[in-house]
Design a protein around this motif. Structure first.
Motif, PDB file in Angstrom:
ATOM      1  N   PHE A  41      84.595 -82.143  47.427  1.00 34.91           N
ATOM      2  CA  PHE A  41      84.789 -80.776  46.946  1.00 34.91           C
ATOM      3  C   PHE A  41      86.146 -80.641  46.249  1.00 34.91           C
ATOM      4  CE2 PHE A  41      81.849 -80.856  50.436  1.00 34.91           C
ATOM      5  CZ  PHE A  41      80.835 -80.001  50.030  1.00 34.91           C
ATOM      6  N   TYR A  42      86.107 -80.119  45.018  1.00 36.10           N
ATOM      7  CA  TYR A  42      87.310 -79.996  44.207  1.00 36.10           C
ATOM      8  C   TYR A  42      87.469 -78.569  43.711  1.00 36.10           C
ATOM      9  CZ  TYR A  42      87.241 -85.093  44.127  1.00 36.10           C
ATOM     10  OH  TYR A  42      87.241 -86.410  44.496  1.00 36.10           O
ATOM     11  N   GLY A  43      88.702 -78.071  43.780  1.00 30.71           N
ATOM     12  CA  GLY A  43      88.977 -76.728  43.295  1.00 30.71           C
ATOM     13  C   GLY A  43      90.297 -76.687  42.552  1.00 30.71           C
ATOM     14  N   ALA A  44      90.451 -75.706  41.683  1.00 25.74           N
ATOM     15  CA  ALA A  44      91.700 -75.507  40.947  1.00 25.74           C
ATOM     16  C   ALA A  44      91.921 -74.024  40.763  1.00 25.74           C
ATOM     17  CB  ALA A  44      91.653 -76.214  39.595  1.00 25.74           C
ATOM     18  N   ASP A  45      93.185 -73.599  40.819  1.00 26.94           N
ATOM     19  CA  ASP A  45      93.480 -72.176  40.635  1.00 26.94           C
ATOM     20  C   ASP A  45      94.908 -71.999  40.162  1.00 26.94           C
ATOM     21  OD1 ASP A  45      91.803 -69.549  41.561  1.00 26.94           O
ATOM     22  OD2 ASP A  45      93.949 -69.150  41.472  1.00 26.94           O
ATOM     23  N   LEU A  46      95.127 -70.879  39.458  1.00 28.76           N
ATOM     24  CA  LEU A  46      96.444 -70.544  38.917  1.00 28.76           C
ATOM     25  C   LEU A  46      97.375 -69.985  39.982  1.00 28.76           C
ATOM     26  CD1 LEU A  46      97.733 -70.463  36.008  1.00 28.76           C
ATOM     27  CD2 LEU A  46      97.036 -68.066  35.912  1.00 28.76           C
ATOM     28  N   ASP A  47      96.797 -69.380  41.024  1.00 31.36           N
ATOM     29  CA  ASP A  47      97.561 -68.717  42.081  1.00 31.36           C
ATOM     30  C   ASP A  47      97.829 -69.699  43.222  1.00 31.36           C
ATOM     31  OD1 ASP A  47      98.165 -67.185  44.490  1.00 31.36           O
ATOM     32  OD2 ASP A  47      97.591 -65.413  43.348  1.00 31.36           O
ATOM     33  N   SER A  48      99.097 -69.918  43.533  1.00 35.36           N
ATOM     34  CA  SER A  48      99.451 -70.912  44.549  1.00 35.36           C
ATOM     35  C   SER A  48      98.926 -70.539  45.934  1.00 35.36           C
ATOM     36  CB  SER A  48     100.975 -71.082  44.603  1.00 35.36           C
ATOM     37  OG  SER A  48     101.615 -69.867  44.975  1.00 35.36           O
ATOM     38  N   ARG A  49      98.872 -69.229  46.250  1.00 36.51           N
ATOM     39  CA  ARG A  49      98.346 -68.831  47.559  1.00 36.51           C
ATOM     40  C   ARG A  49      96.849 -69.099  47.659  1.00 36.51           C
ATOM     41  NH1 ARG A  49     101.332 -63.080  48.246  1.00 36.51           N
ATOM     42  NH2 ARG A  49     100.763 -63.049  46.062  1.00 36.51           N
ATOM     43  N   CYS A  50      96.141 -68.888  46.562  1.00 38.67           N
ATOM     44  CA  CYS A  50      94.714 -69.210  46.558  1.00 38.67           C
ATOM     45  C   CYS A  50      94.496 -70.704  46.771  1.00 38.67           C
ATOM     46  CB  CYS A  50      94.081 -68.766  45.241  1.00 38.67           C
ATOM     47  SG  CYS A  50      93.883 -66.975  45.072  1.00 38.67           S
TER      48      CYS A  50
ATOM     49  N   GLN B 136      92.460 -59.881  40.709  1.00 43.14           N
ATOM     50  CA  GLN B 136      91.944 -60.776  41.740  1.00 43.14           C
ATOM     51  C   GLN B 136      90.885 -60.077  42.588  1.00 43.14           C
ATOM     52  OE1 GLN B 136      95.904 -62.034  43.321  1.00 43.14           O
ATOM     53  NE2 GLN B 136      95.064 -64.091  43.159  1.00 43.14           N
ATOM     54  N   PHE B 137      89.644 -60.340  42.272  1.00 43.56           N
ATOM     55  CA  PHE B 137      88.517 -59.881  43.068  1.00 43.56           C
ATOM     56  C   PHE B 137      87.662 -61.097  43.372  1.00 43.56           C
ATOM     57  CE2 PHE B 137      89.750 -56.126  40.636  1.00 43.56           C
ATOM     58  CZ  PHE B 137      89.757 -55.134  41.615  1.00 43.56           C
ATOM     59  N   PHE B 138      87.505 -61.436  44.642  1.00 45.43           N
ATOM     60  CA  PHE B 138      86.727 -62.604  45.011  1.00 45.43           C
ATOM     61  C   PHE B 138      85.238 -62.273  45.015  1.00 45.43           C
ATOM     62  CE2 PHE B 138      90.566 -64.184  47.651  1.00 45.43           C
ATOM     63  CZ  PHE B 138      91.208 -64.538  46.465  1.00 45.43           C
ATOM     64  N   THR B 139      84.440 -63.235  44.619  1.00 43.75           N
ATOM     65  CA  THR B 139      82.991 -63.060  44.596  1.00 43.75           C
ATOM     66  C   THR B 139      82.484 -62.795  46.011  1.00 43.75           C
ATOM     67  OG1 THR B 139      82.863 -64.635  42.770  1.00 43.75           O
ATOM     68  CG2 THR B 139      80.809 -64.110  43.912  1.00 43.75           C
ATOM     69  N   PRO B 140      81.660 -61.773  46.217  1.00 52.12           N
ATOM     70  CA  PRO B 140      81.092 -61.511  47.549  1.00 52.12           C
ATOM     71  C   PRO B 140      80.382 -62.752  48.080  1.00 52.12           C
ATOM     72  CG  PRO B 140      80.658 -59.669  46.094  1.00 52.12           C
ATOM     73  CD  PRO B 140      81.242 -60.749  45.238  1.00 52.12           C
ATOM     74  N   GLN B 141      80.465 -62.951  49.381  1.00 50.49           N
ATOM     75  CA  GLN B 141      79.949 -64.174  49.975  1.00 50.49           C
ATOM     76  C   GLN B 141      78.462 -64.395  49.696  1.00 50.49           C
ATOM     77  OE1 GLN B 141      81.969 -66.591  51.902  1.00 50.49           O
ATOM     78  NE2 GLN B 141      80.177 -67.618  51.046  1.00 50.49           N
TER      79      GLN B 141
ATOM     80  N   SER C  17     108.192 -58.371  54.556  1.00 50.27           N
ATOM     81  CA  SER C  17     107.278 -58.343  53.425  1.00 50.27           C
ATOM     82  C   SER C  17     105.950 -58.984  53.822  1.00 50.27           C
ATOM     83  CB  SER C  17     107.884 -59.106  52.233  1.00 50.27           C
ATOM     84  OG  SER C  17     106.902 -59.409  51.269  1.00 50.27           O
ATOM     85  N   GLU C  18     104.860 -58.251  53.662  1.00 48.99           N
ATOM     86  CA  GLU C  18     103.549 -58.782  54.015  1.00 48.99           C
ATOM     87  C   GLU C  18     103.222 -60.040  53.214  1.00 48.99           C
ATOM     88  OE1 GLU C  18     100.836 -55.587  53.333  1.00 48.99           O
ATOM     89  OE2 GLU C  18     101.056 -54.796  55.374  1.00 48.99           O
ATOM     90  N   GLU C  19     103.549 -60.024  51.934  1.00 46.65           N
ATOM     91  CA  GLU C  19     103.237 -61.176  51.080  1.00 46.65           C
ATOM     92  C   GLU C  19     104.034 -62.402  51.510  1.00 46.65           C
ATOM     93  OE1 GLU C  19     103.511 -60.310  46.959  1.00 46.65           O
ATOM     94  OE2 GLU C  19     101.922 -58.794  47.012  1.00 46.65           O
TER      95      GLU C  19
ATOM     96  N   GLN D  60      92.210 -60.376  50.069  1.00 45.85           N
ATOM     97  CA  GLN D  60      91.775 -59.395  49.080  1.00 45.85           C
ATOM     98  C   GLN D  60      91.738 -57.982  49.652  1.00 45.85           C
ATOM     99  OE1 GLN D  60      87.830 -59.941  47.576  1.00 45.85           O
ATOM    100  NE2 GLN D  60      86.853 -60.060  49.583  1.00 45.85           N
ATOM    101  N   THR D  61      91.579 -57.853  50.970  1.00 46.95           N
ATOM    102  CA  THR D  61      91.514 -56.533  51.592  1.00 46.95           C
ATOM    103  C   THR D  61      92.895 -55.943  51.831  1.00 46.95           C
ATOM    104  OG1 THR D  61      89.454 -57.116  52.715  1.00 46.95           O
ATOM    105  CG2 THR D  61      90.668 -55.228  53.582  1.00 46.95           C
ATOM    106  N   ASN D  62      93.841 -56.786  52.254  1.00 50.68           N
ATOM    107  CA  ASN D  62      95.137 -56.277  52.700  1.00 50.68           C
ATOM    108  C   ASN D  62      96.306 -56.565  51.765  1.00 50.68           C
ATOM    109  OD1 ASN D  62      94.620 -55.344  55.712  1.00 50.68           O
ATOM    110  ND2 ASN D  62      93.492 -57.256  55.414  1.00 50.68           N
ATOM    111  N   LEU D  63      96.198 -57.585  50.924  1.00 51.26           N
ATOM    112  CA  LEU D  63      97.339 -57.948  50.091  1.00 51.26           C
ATOM    113  C   LEU D  63      97.063 -57.811  48.599  1.00 51.26           C
ATOM    114  CD1 LEU D  63      98.675 -61.084  52.021  1.00 51.26           C
ATOM    115  CD2 LEU D  63      99.408 -58.707  52.202  1.00 51.26           C
ATOM    116  N   SER D  64      96.002 -58.441  48.119  1.00 54.17           N
ATOM    117  CA  SER D  64      95.719 -58.401  46.681  1.00 54.17           C
ATOM    118  C   SER D  64      95.295 -57.013  46.240  1.00 54.17           C
ATOM    119  CB  SER D  64      94.635 -59.417  46.323  1.00 54.17           C
ATOM    120  OG  SER D  64      94.280 -59.287  44.969  1.00 54.17           O
TER     121      SER D  64
END
Length: 263
Positions: free
Chosen positions: A167-176, A118-123, A41-43, A108-112
């Protein structure tokens, strides 16, 4: 920096060199990953890879977890995981400039592939948002927070403006959350990433990124249990029916996010 252009959808910042910036080159990373995941499984493989990298960056604190993961792979596959890490670091280094989101690009290209919204903001958009939010001359010693951080791309962009912050971040997705923690650690950016729902304040754990010895500047990742950490125990996430929320110094927080958050 790119130019501000107008389309029927409104104004946006076009990257230098064209309307759409070419994606980073992750072909070698993807090819190595596919060799490991060809019969799996890729994921699951990607999650195992993230966990293995976090264990490797924890200064031996999670050795048992690492061994429990690798026992499910053949020796040749474990060697490929090492190659995968090397490929990732080469991409992230970007000729010494750093702050490149290889993991988010691959995910985002191969799994999501846009699943679960889930679309990440372009760099280049992330870079633009950081540039208009932060002042490189005064944004020093601040707490930079993104309550929906994804792979940490906004935080990396803010470090391009000034990396002398927390730097602090929070997300609902554990992989993120794991991708963000790895991105911060490998770029030497201290802080914390919480696995939580930023709206309901449910908190399931997370990671701190700190220097093992301040004078050596060697960053390590340490796991956080549920309901612990700077993010969970700070307003507005720490909520109490009996007590008023503690005040927050407004001039000490910069929010890098597409969603307005009243801090």
């Amino acid at each position: 920096m790119g130019k501000l252009k107008y389309t029927h959808r409104g104004f946006f910042l076009s990257p230098p060199g064209g309307l759409f910036a070419p994606n980073m080159d992750i072909k070698n990373f993807t090819a190595t990953f596919n060799k490991i995941a060809q019969s799996k499984s890729e994921e699951n493989v990607f999650t195992d890879y993230l966990d293995m990298v976090i264990c490797a960056l924890s200064a031996g604190k999670h050795e048992e977890e690492y061994l429990s993961i690798v026992k499910h792979y053949k020796k040749e596959e474990v060697n490929l995981f090492c190659e995968l890490l090397a490929e990732m670091i080469i991409i992230m280094d970007d000729g010494g400039k750093g702050l490149v989101d290889c993991l988010g690009e691959f995910y985002q290209t191969n799994l999501s592939r846009g699943k679960h919204g889930q679309f990440f903001t372009p760099q280049h958009v992330s870079d633009f948002m950081a540039q208009i939010t932060m002042d490189k001359d005064t944004a020093v010693g601040k707490r930079i927070i993104d309550p929906c951080c994804g792979s940490g791309r906004m935080l990396l962009s803010s470090a391009k403006v000034n990396r002398n912050n927390l730097f602090y971040g929070a997300d609902l997705d554990s992989r993120c959350v794991k991708m963000c923690a790895i991105n911060l650690c490998l770029n030497g950016l201290p802080g914390e990433v919480a696995h939580m729902n930023s709206l309901s304040s449910e908190h399931w754990g997370g990671y701190t990124i700190e220097f093992m010895q301040p004078y050596l500047k060697v960053p390590i990742i340490t796991k956080l249990p549920a309901n612990q950490g700077v993010i969970y125990n700070s307003a507005p996430f720490k909520k109490s029916e009996k007590q008023e929320q503690p005040p927050v110094q407004q001039n000490n927080i910069i929010t890098i996010t597409q969603t307005k958050l009243e801090l």
